[in-house]
Structures are given as C-alpha cells and as structure tokens.
Design an enzyme around this catalytic site. Structure first.
Site, PDB file in Angstrom:
ATOM      1  N   SER A 129     -37.586  16.333 -39.834  1.00 38.39           N
ATOM      2  CA  SER A 129     -36.693  17.165 -40.648  1.00 38.39           C
ATOM      3  C   SER A 129     -35.262  16.720 -40.431  1.00 38.39           C
ATOM      4  O   SER A 129     -34.903  16.228 -39.351  1.00 38.39           O
ATOM      5  CB  SER A 129     -36.827  18.638 -40.244  1.00 38.39           C
ATOM      6  OG  SER A 129     -35.827  19.426 -40.860  1.00 38.39           O
ATOM      7  N   TYR A 142     -36.760  25.361 -33.910  1.00 38.33           N
ATOM      8  CA  TYR A 142     -37.376  24.496 -34.923  1.00 38.33           C
ATOM      9  C   TYR A 142     -36.682  23.139 -34.941  1.00 38.33           C
ATOM     10  O   TYR A 142     -37.336  22.086 -34.893  1.00 38.33           O
ATOM     11  CB  TYR A 142     -37.299  25.152 -36.299  1.00 38.33           C
ATOM     12  CG  TYR A 142     -37.676  24.204 -37.417  1.00 38.33           C
ATOM     13  CD1 TYR A 142     -39.006  23.854 -37.633  1.00 38.33           C
ATOM     14  CD2 TYR A 142     -36.697  23.643 -38.249  1.00 38.33           C
ATOM     15  CE1 TYR A 142     -39.365  22.972 -38.638  1.00 38.33           C
ATOM     16  CE2 TYR A 142     -37.048  22.766 -39.255  1.00 38.33           C
ATOM     17  CZ  TYR A 142     -38.377  22.437 -39.448  1.00 38.33           C
ATOM     18  OH  TYR A 142     -38.720  21.549 -40.446  1.00 38.33           O
TER      19      TYR A 142
END
Length: 233
Positions: A129, A142
C-alpha cells in the site's frame, strides 16, 4: 504447461480482478472467507478454498489443497489484507494483532508451507500500500504492517534469489472498488492529488500482478512497485 497461481482473498475487489486476469492462461486457486465467490469465477475452472488464513493450520492446508488439485505451484499472490481503524486514543491489542497477522504473518506462513513445492522460476507477489510510506491517519498499524511487508518482500527476495524464486510487491494508490465505493468527496480529494487525474481500477493492479508473475519480469525481484497514477508527486 500452464502455470498454477494461488491468490488470497480472490472473491472480491482487486483479488477478483487478479483471479480473472491470471485465469486467462494460468490454473488458479483462490481463497475466500466472508464473500462468496461469484459464479463467473468458478466457471473459469478455478479452485475456491474457503479459509481463515490467520488460523495456525490454514496456510499449510491451503497449500495442500492446491497441490492435491494441480500438482504444482508457481505463483503466490498475497492479496488478502485487513484494514482497520486504530485511533491513538484507544488501544485494543486484539485489533492490532489481527492486522499484523493478516498483512504480514499470513504471507510468511504461506511461503513457508509452499517452499517445498516451489521451483526455480516461481514468483511471489504481495499487495502492499502507499500507506507504507504515507502514514494513514488513525490507521497507523495498518500502515506499519504494510511497511513491514515491504521489508519482508526485500528480505525474501534476497534469501530466495539463489533458488531462482522472485519476490516483489505492488503498492496501489486510490483504487475504486465497486463493492466498497468511496464517497464522492473522498474520491475528489484523491483525484486532485493524483497526476493522472483519476482513481484506479482493480484491473489496473491485476495487469501489473500478471507482469510481475510472468517470465517477462524474470530479472525483477525485491521491488515494491507503486501503481498510484502519480499520487502526491
């Protein structure tokens, strides 16, 4: 002979697009948990495996099912991931552990189970990501899990390189997932900060996965390829 690919979290979103893309010329197995696979995916001759990959025995069980069905494994796509808000004002250890388990430990467990079956020319591709380098507000664990996945990618590329096994990752930007659309306001913010002036589609990521998994990328390993449309250039 067709290559065999395993895609985790292949029933929806980016994973669905990856399964569709690879099943054109691969034999494909994919995992799912809560989202039932669409009939169109099953009609492609894929193997759908329902699995909670965070359970200790499940990565090895999934690899065993792939080997029983196809007899080989050439590509692993670590697509399944977990995004949860973890605001600094609250700390629930189970929430943080669940994120790290899915986003970092599951790929490691799958690789460990698969290694006896992987031959020279095999490829591992993980979905990272842009939040690995651009910290997300209220979701730092995250982002940290994806940063750790990037380091794991480079480390495994170094360790497995002598065996001819490549390990790479793809870091998507803002992708429009039909099953979970963003609000118009949030979409506009991403578009404003993206050089190409648009958000991406799951197919945009799937095509890059195909490339990194293919022999065309035979001299690429240890890379985290940003596919963001020029986000925050």
């Amino acid at each position: 002979m067709e290559k065999v690919a395993l895609v985790t979290g292949g029933a929806r979103g980016i994973g669905h697009a990856i399964v569709e893309e690879l099943s054109r010329d691969h034999r494909v197995a994919f995992t799912w948990l809560s989202t039932k696979p669409p009939a169109a995916l099953l009609q492609r001759g894929t193997l759908a495996i329902r699995s909670d990959l965070t359970a200790p025995d499940q990565p090895a069980e999934v690899i065993a099912q792939v080997m029983e069905r196809f007899g080989q494994l050439d590509v692993i796509v670590n697509n399944a991931g977990l995004v949860r808000s973890t605001p600094k004002e609250e700390f629930q250890v189970e929430e943080h552990r669940a994120i790290l388990d899915m986003n970092l430990l599951v790929p490691a467990a799958l690789l460990a189970a698969a290694l006896p079956h992987l031959e020279r020319g095999a490829a591992i591709v993980s979905i990272s990501s842009m939040n690995a380098v651009l910290p997300p507000r209220d979701a730092v664990t995250y982002g940290a899990s994806k940063a750790a996945l990037n380091l794991w990618t480079r480390a495994m590329a170094k360790e497995l390189g002598p065996d001819g096994i490549r390990v790479n990752a793809v870091a998507p930007g803002a992708i429009n997932i039909p099953e979970a659309p963003r609000s118009e306001e949030l979409t506009e913010l991403f578009v404003k900060d993206t050089a190409l002036g648009q958000v991406g589609r799951p197919e945009d990521i799937a095509k890059v996965i195909r490339f990194l998994a293919s022999d065309a990328a035979s001299f690429i390993t240890g890379e985290v390829l940003s596919v963001t449309g020029g986000y925050r250039l």
